[in-house]
Design a protein around this motif. Structure first.
Motif, PDB file in Angstrom:
ATOM      1  N   HIS D  56       5.534 -10.150   6.336  1.00  0.00           N
ATOM      2  CA  HIS D  56       6.650 -11.073   6.258  1.00  0.00           C
ATOM      3  C   HIS D  56       7.645 -10.595   5.198  1.00  0.00           C
ATOM      4  O   HIS D  56       8.864 -10.728   5.362  1.00  0.00           O
ATOM      5  CB  HIS D  56       6.140 -12.473   5.916  1.00  0.00           C
ATOM      6  CG  HIS D  56       7.197 -13.497   5.992  1.00  0.00           C
ATOM      7  ND1 HIS D  56       7.668 -13.993   7.192  1.00  0.00           N
ATOM      8  CD2 HIS D  56       7.922 -14.101   5.016  1.00  0.00           C
ATOM      9  CE1 HIS D  56       8.625 -14.859   6.950  1.00  0.00           C
ATOM     10  NE2 HIS D  56       8.814 -14.950   5.635  1.00  0.00           N
ATOM     11  N   HIS D  57       7.113 -10.020   4.116  1.00  0.00           N
ATOM     12  CA  HIS D  57       7.979  -9.633   2.998  1.00  0.00           C
ATOM     13  C   HIS D  57       8.408  -8.168   3.032  1.00  0.00           C
ATOM     14  O   HIS D  57       9.453  -7.820   2.480  1.00  0.00           O
ATOM     15  CB  HIS D  57       7.272  -9.939   1.680  1.00  0.00           C
ATOM     16  CG  HIS D  57       7.144 -11.409   1.420  1.00  0.00           C
ATOM     17  ND1 HIS D  57       8.226 -12.190   1.124  1.00  0.00           N
ATOM     18  CD2 HIS D  57       6.070 -12.241   1.446  1.00  0.00           C
ATOM     19  CE1 HIS D  57       7.825 -13.443   0.959  1.00  0.00           C
ATOM     20  NE2 HIS D  57       6.525 -13.504   1.155  1.00  0.00           N
ATOM     21  N   TYR D  58       7.602  -7.341   3.658  1.00  0.00           N
ATOM     22  CA  TYR D  58       7.955  -5.925   3.752  1.00  0.00           C
ATOM     23  C   TYR D  58       7.776  -5.488   5.194  1.00  0.00           C
ATOM     24  O   TYR D  58       6.787  -5.850   5.823  1.00  0.00           O
ATOM     25  CB  TYR D  58       7.060  -5.091   2.831  1.00  0.00           C
ATOM     26  CG  TYR D  58       7.199  -5.475   1.373  1.00  0.00           C
ATOM     27  CD1 TYR D  58       8.214  -4.936   0.589  1.00  0.00           C
ATOM     28  CD2 TYR D  58       6.310  -6.376   0.797  1.00  0.00           C
ATOM     29  CE1 TYR D  58       8.337  -5.295  -0.750  1.00  0.00           C
ATOM     30  CE2 TYR D  58       6.437  -6.746  -0.538  1.00  0.00           C
ATOM     31  CZ  TYR D  58       7.452  -6.202  -1.310  1.00  0.00           C
ATOM     32  OH  TYR D  58       7.581  -6.567  -2.619  1.00  0.00           O
ATOM     33  N   SER D  59       8.701  -4.691   5.668  1.00  0.00           N
ATOM     34  CA  SER D  59       8.658  -4.375   7.095  1.00  0.00           C
ATOM     35  C   SER D  59       7.526  -3.408   7.436  1.00  0.00           C
ATOM     36  O   SER D  59       7.104  -3.310   8.576  1.00  0.00           O
ATOM     37  CB  SER D  59      10.001  -3.822   7.557  1.00  0.00           C
ATOM     38  OG  SER D  59      10.210  -2.556   6.962  1.00  0.00           O
ATOM     39  N   SER D  60       7.045  -2.651   6.462  1.00  0.00           N
ATOM     40  CA  SER D  60       5.945  -1.717   6.717  1.00  0.00           C
ATOM     41  C   SER D  60       5.324  -1.305   5.392  1.00  0.00           C
ATOM     42  O   SER D  60       5.876  -1.565   4.319  1.00  0.00           O
ATOM     43  CB  SER D  60       6.447  -0.483   7.450  1.00  0.00           C
ATOM     44  OG  SER D  60       7.265   0.279   6.579  1.00  0.00           O
ATOM     45  N   LYS D  61       4.203  -0.650   5.495  1.00  0.00           N
ATOM     46  CA  LYS D  61       3.532  -0.159   4.303  1.00  0.00           C
ATOM     47  C   LYS D  61       4.438   0.838   3.582  1.00  0.00           C
ATOM     48  O   LYS D  61       4.518   0.853   2.356  1.00  0.00           O
ATOM     49  CB  LYS D  61       2.222   0.525   4.717  1.00  0.00           C
ATOM     50  CG  LYS D  61       1.331   0.941   3.573  1.00  0.00           C
ATOM     51  CD  LYS D  61       0.110   1.697   4.104  1.00  0.00           C
ATOM     52  CE  LYS D  61      -0.606   2.451   3.007  1.00  0.00           C
ATOM     53  NZ  LYS D  61      -1.675   3.329   3.519  1.00  0.00           N
TER      54      LYS D  61
END
Lengths: 201, 201, 201, 201
Positions: D56-61
């Motif tokens: 939810h907060h970051y689009s990917s690792k």
DNA sequence: AATGAATGAGTGTTCATTCAT
DNA sequence: GATGAATGAACACTCATTCAT
């Protein structure tokens, strides 16, 4: 006369629908092809779930097998306690034990087969069939109480147990292998009686 | 009194030394760790031969397993024919059968274990223990002749066979698993007698 | 004047041709994409060998990486011992060390890159660049002897080492990253001289 | 005398509490185990949040890693601008730069380690340490101004930069690896002075 | 906003088998 | 006969990511 009680079945709650599908598919395959010849992809196909789902619910293939085995043993013990242990006389217990195992074989051959062949031997180290330690213990207890009560003649308890569980297991094996064509229910009376002849005081 | 004949051993000709080393190493490992958990590299290490040598003598891992099984069955049948079939009375046959299996277990547990557990089930499709079809057949023949002769009471022959082979197998199993601590020879008399009580006319 | 000796290269004997192909392909890929982003299939493709071949020659991906690292360290030490340790004065040693590293970078950037980045850090636990423990040790020895001889002023040996190896490593890094466009050979004189200004008694 | 200004810390607004927990947990793990060896499940456990929350907060690792890196660079630049750029003389700048980096290392080793090792190399393609492009740029600017002012002798600016940042980075590396046992603050004076000897006109 | 069950491509590794020597 | 390097399909398992709730 011995009450032919209903067999205890699936205790595992539903809800976790996928987990159940995995459990049943794996059980079927492990019995059918053996633990080692059943691959995770096989279970994926059979259960219609994803690889990840299996590992979401079980930490490994081995744990899955252990879980299935544990369930089988628990069902066996629950049925044994309810239907066999509650009998008064030793003869009645043997009769009830025979009835339990023969009826169970007809009703849920997969589960019984798992108890007999899908045994942890293949997976773990120890083996001991018909319900492993617990199953053996149950039979021995029956035998020892019978001896104390003077109903069974004095003999090595291992031998007495072997006569009981060996005969039952072998009958089940022959039935599962299709070498006995009639339902085992027809043999309850005769099997119990003959076992009794070998043991009675 | 029953003659305690010497057990038939290794029929396989010495012939190729390597083939023998492979056979024995594989047999040991299959029993110890199971067919699937024994890899060709394992056998290579245990036997001290090359991979190629194995495939030179056996066309596949499966054929190697089958060969081991076949040998076990042949040994069983040879012993059975010599020591059991030659007995006159049915009781003597049962006594001789018990003696054969119990003494064999003490003498070559690996081979007997192979007969019991290393069964083709794991490898092939069908299973049937104590020597597969042939073993079953041998026991049934004994039972049927006993019934014809009026020595065994009239009963389903499968049940009668199950009482005999089931009891023996279970005793062997308990012994191999360390749950019986005395040599099985001590139980020959008692086991045979009790089986007889269950069957005699 | 410092002799520009030939750099020690590949000690590993040929013969095991496949092993070499695997080694080189892996080295290239580990440097290019990093250890973790290089998969076994990547190496298979790059080296043009089979999966099995990799595992025939190296017990694991990790061991392969360790082997590459070990080779790099050995080459470094061999060159260091031959070209740097043999110098008389400390200044000559620093000059030779600089020369060694800069020329090596131009000649075999992949190997040097591996020494700098492909370090075990990613793989193992400890890290320490420019040749790990051994490289550090080599630099410190040089520094300490210089101090004892009164050629280098009294200062913390770690700081002295850091000035030498830090400067060299950083120059190499900038060169490998394309931020220095001229061959490093052009900077040998200047780099060694300036490092010397920071250290001399 | 150089003012030992307080280090600029966390600029990121408190805003969402969860986002912060994720950021910090990820930063800790990336430094400790490396980017590739840190899985999303690891971060879930360490941060005590759900998988979904991370996405939810970051689009990917990768974006999470980039975010952490960006923050480190921003902190570095903020500190550099405030404490180093503001110095008048080039010597004072070098002294302030050394002081900044050494004190920062002692105060927030995780962040500095991230700057040094957790570099995007592992994640992205390009690498360049000590603050990537921006960090390099900052050092070069310092060097070039010093040369123009006649404070630093004429030399290749890359070499001058390498002497400064290489020495500092190597000292930090040795400290983080436990090979320097005293706090780096003790070396500020000596490190700055010796670097200065290598550069001064 | 937050959850966590579900996905499935991808990983490192094993191993029965082949074949040039 | 005997070797062991080489093969590659198959395996158990991981994990970044999605999505219904």
């Amino acid at each position: 006369m011995v009450r032919e009680t209903v067999l205890k079945a699936e205790k595992r709650q539903a809800g976790t629908e996928l987990k159940d599908k995995i459990f049943k598919a794996a059980q079927r395959l492990f019995v059918e092809k053996g633990y080692h010849s059943t691959s995770i992809p096989d279970i994926v196909k059979e259960a219609g779930v994803s690889t990840g789902a299996i590992y979401h619910h079980y930490s490994s293939k081995e744990e899955l097998a252990r879980e299935i085995h544990k369930t089988a043993v628990q069902q066996f013990l629950a049925n044994f306690n309810e239907q066999v242990r509650t009998q008064k006389s030793t003869y009645a217990k043997i009769r009830a034990y025979t009835s339990l195992m023969f009826r169970w074989t007809e009703q849920d051959p997969v589960m019984v087969q798992y108890l007999l062949y899908g045994r942890p031997k293949e997976i773990l180290v120890r083996n001991l069939t018909v319900c492993s330690e617990e199953g053996l213990q149950a039979t021995r207890e029956m035998v020892e109480q019978g001896m104390e009560a003077g109903e069974i003649k004095t003999m090595n308890p291992c031998l007495a147990s072997a006569i009981i569980s060996g005969t039952l297991m072998r009958m089940i094996e022959l039935r599962l292998d299709g070498l006995i064509e009639h339902p085992l229910e027809e043999f309850i009376e005769a099997a119990a009686n003959n076992i009794w002849l070998a043991l009675k005081a």
